[in-house]
Design an enzyme around this catalytic site. Structure first.
Site, short mmCIF file in Angstrom:
data_model
loop_
_atom_site.label_atom_id
_atom_site.label_comp_id
_atom_site.label_asym_id
_atom_site.label_seq_id
_atom_site.Cartn_x
_atom_site.Cartn_y
_atom_site.Cartn_z
N LYS A 1 25.80 -3.53 0.28
CA LYS A 1 27.27 -3.37 0.25
C LYS A 1 27.76 -2.58 1.46
CE LYS A 1 26.73 -2.82 -4.69
NZ LYS A 1 26.64 -1.72 -5.67
N ARG B 1 0.80 -1.23 0.00
CA ARG B 1 0.00 0.00 0.00
C ARG B 1 0.82 1.27 0.00
NH1 ARG B 1 -2.76 -3.67 1.61
NH2 ARG B 1 -0.87 -4.18 2.67
N THR B 2 1.72 1.40 0.96
CA THR B 2 2.37 2.70 1.16
C THR B 2 3.20 3.08 -0.06
OG1 THR B 2 2.45 2.11 3.49
CG2 THR B 2 3.70 4.05 2.81
N ARG C 1 10.96 3.88 3.83
CA ARG C 1 10.59 2.90 4.87
C ARG C 1 11.84 2.14 5.26
NH1 ARG C 1 5.53 -1.13 4.78
NH2 ARG C 1 4.57 0.86 5.28
N HIS D 1 4.53 5.88 11.61
CA HIS D 1 4.09 5.72 10.23
C HIS D 1 3.14 6.90 9.96
CE1 HIS D 1 2.93 4.09 6.49
NE2 HIS D 1 2.64 2.85 6.82
N1 CP Z 1 -0.52 0.00 5.81
C1 CP Z 1 0.70 -0.27 5.32
O1 CP Z 1 1.69 0.35 5.73
O2 CP Z 1 0.73 -1.24 4.36
P1 CP Z 1 2.02 -1.71 3.58
O3 CP Z 1 2.92 -2.37 4.59
O4 CP Z 1 1.55 -2.65 2.51
O5 CP Z 1 2.67 -0.47 3.02
#
Ligand code: CP
Length: 307
Positions: A81, A52-53, A102, A130
């Site tokens: 590396k 999603r993100t 991320r 998040h």
């Molecule tokens: N909600 C969310 O962060 O989903 P993903 O891990 O798929 O990005």
């Protein structure tokens, strides 16, 4: 607004309101924004898996007329590396106008923001924060409930490691008359820093319980979460706790007619698929709101105004 967004605390209540108003306008008049980011590039630096993100950020930039580039795992970057996050973002700053990162390590996006010359958006760092999921959650609640105050909010599942939970609690305490009910096994209760430094210090009403059925009738909103295999050191503990809560039709019959069920997704077993057709289940709609609020965030951080 700050140059980079690392925690939900980086966005004030007024800025949040402005972001949601902008996202509303984008939803209503998408064609007005279709070329707002022409010539701009978003980099997605994902050292940890995501569906999603990452794709929501990419869809957001593409719908604004911009372009995207990036990697979807640490394995396909020079992190393998030994390159540091600081060096990676210094390099990316020469290629892109903005980046979403991320990382499994808490604090990595903050390090990136300190070394980048472009805005950095934290797209999830370990069990920490998040913030764009929080924007998604808040925008979904405001759009579908019409308010962000005067609510009893239940969080259920992995409240210890769930970064979406920690970020959303931080954001919701800024609104009037919000009460929390935390439903989890003893091993997965909210961290002490949330309990002591936020809830107790700020006098926010909350309770911690272990049975979902007991509290369901009182909730305006239920935020379900997955027990996250990747955060456990011990497979045995994961196996013991993974199915602690399963929301099904029978449990939903205890809830109010207007209670909303949110989930950041992915789900595993914690919501039975039979609940998906219940109009109170809004977790797939939530994903769509996420794309629009990310569009608003990209425009705001790039200081692009559309008349
Ligand atoms: N909600 C969310 O962060 O989903 P993903 O891990 O798929 O990005």
């Amino acid at each position: 607004m700050k140059k980079s967004i690392i925690s939900p605390m980086d966005i004030t209540v007024d800025e949040l309101g402005a972001l949601m108003d902008l996202a509303d306008d984008i939803m209503k008049y998408p064609e007005k924004y279709a070329h707002a980011c022409d010539g701009r590039i978003l980099a997605t630096l994902f050292f940890e898996p995501s569906t999603r993100t990452r794709l929501s950020f990419e869809a957001a930039m593409l719908r604004l007329g911009g372009k995207t580039m990036g990697f979807a795992s640490a394995d396909s970057s020079s992190a393998t590396k030994g390159e540091t996050v600081a060096d990676t973002v210094r390099v990316i700053s020469s290629f892109a106008d903005i980046c979403a990162m991320r990382h499994p390590k808490e604090g990595a996006p903050a390090v990136a923001a300190a070394h980048a010359t472009i805005p950095v958006i934290n797209a999830g760092d370990g069990g920490h924060h998040h913030p764009t999921q929080t924007l998604t959650d808040l925008f979904t609640i405001r759009s579908l409930k019409g308010r962000l105050d005067h609510m009893t909010v239940g969080f259920c599942g992995d409240l210890k490691f769930g970064r979406t939970v920690h970020s959303l609690i931080r954001a919701l305490v800024n609104y009037t008359d919000v009460r929390f009910v935390f439903i989890s096994p003893r091993e997965l209760t909210i961290p002490d820093y949330i309990r002591n430094d936020i809830l107790i210090r700020e006098n926010i009403p909350f309770e911690e319980v272990s049975r979902l059925e007991d509290v369901l009738p009182r909730l305006d909103l239920l935020y379900m979460t997955r027990v996250q295999r990747e955060r456990f050191f011990n497979e045995e503990d994961y196996m013991r706790l993974k199915d602690s809560y399963i929301l099904d039709k029978k449990k939903m019959s205890l809830a109010r007619e207007d209670m909303m069920v949110l989930h950041p997704l992915p789900r595993v077993n914690e919501i039975a698929t039979e609940v998906d057709s219940d109009p109170r289940a809004v977790y797939f709609e939530q994903v769509r709101y996420g794309m629009y609020i990310r569009m608003a965030l990209i425009l705001t951080l790039l200081e692009i105004k559309v008349d």
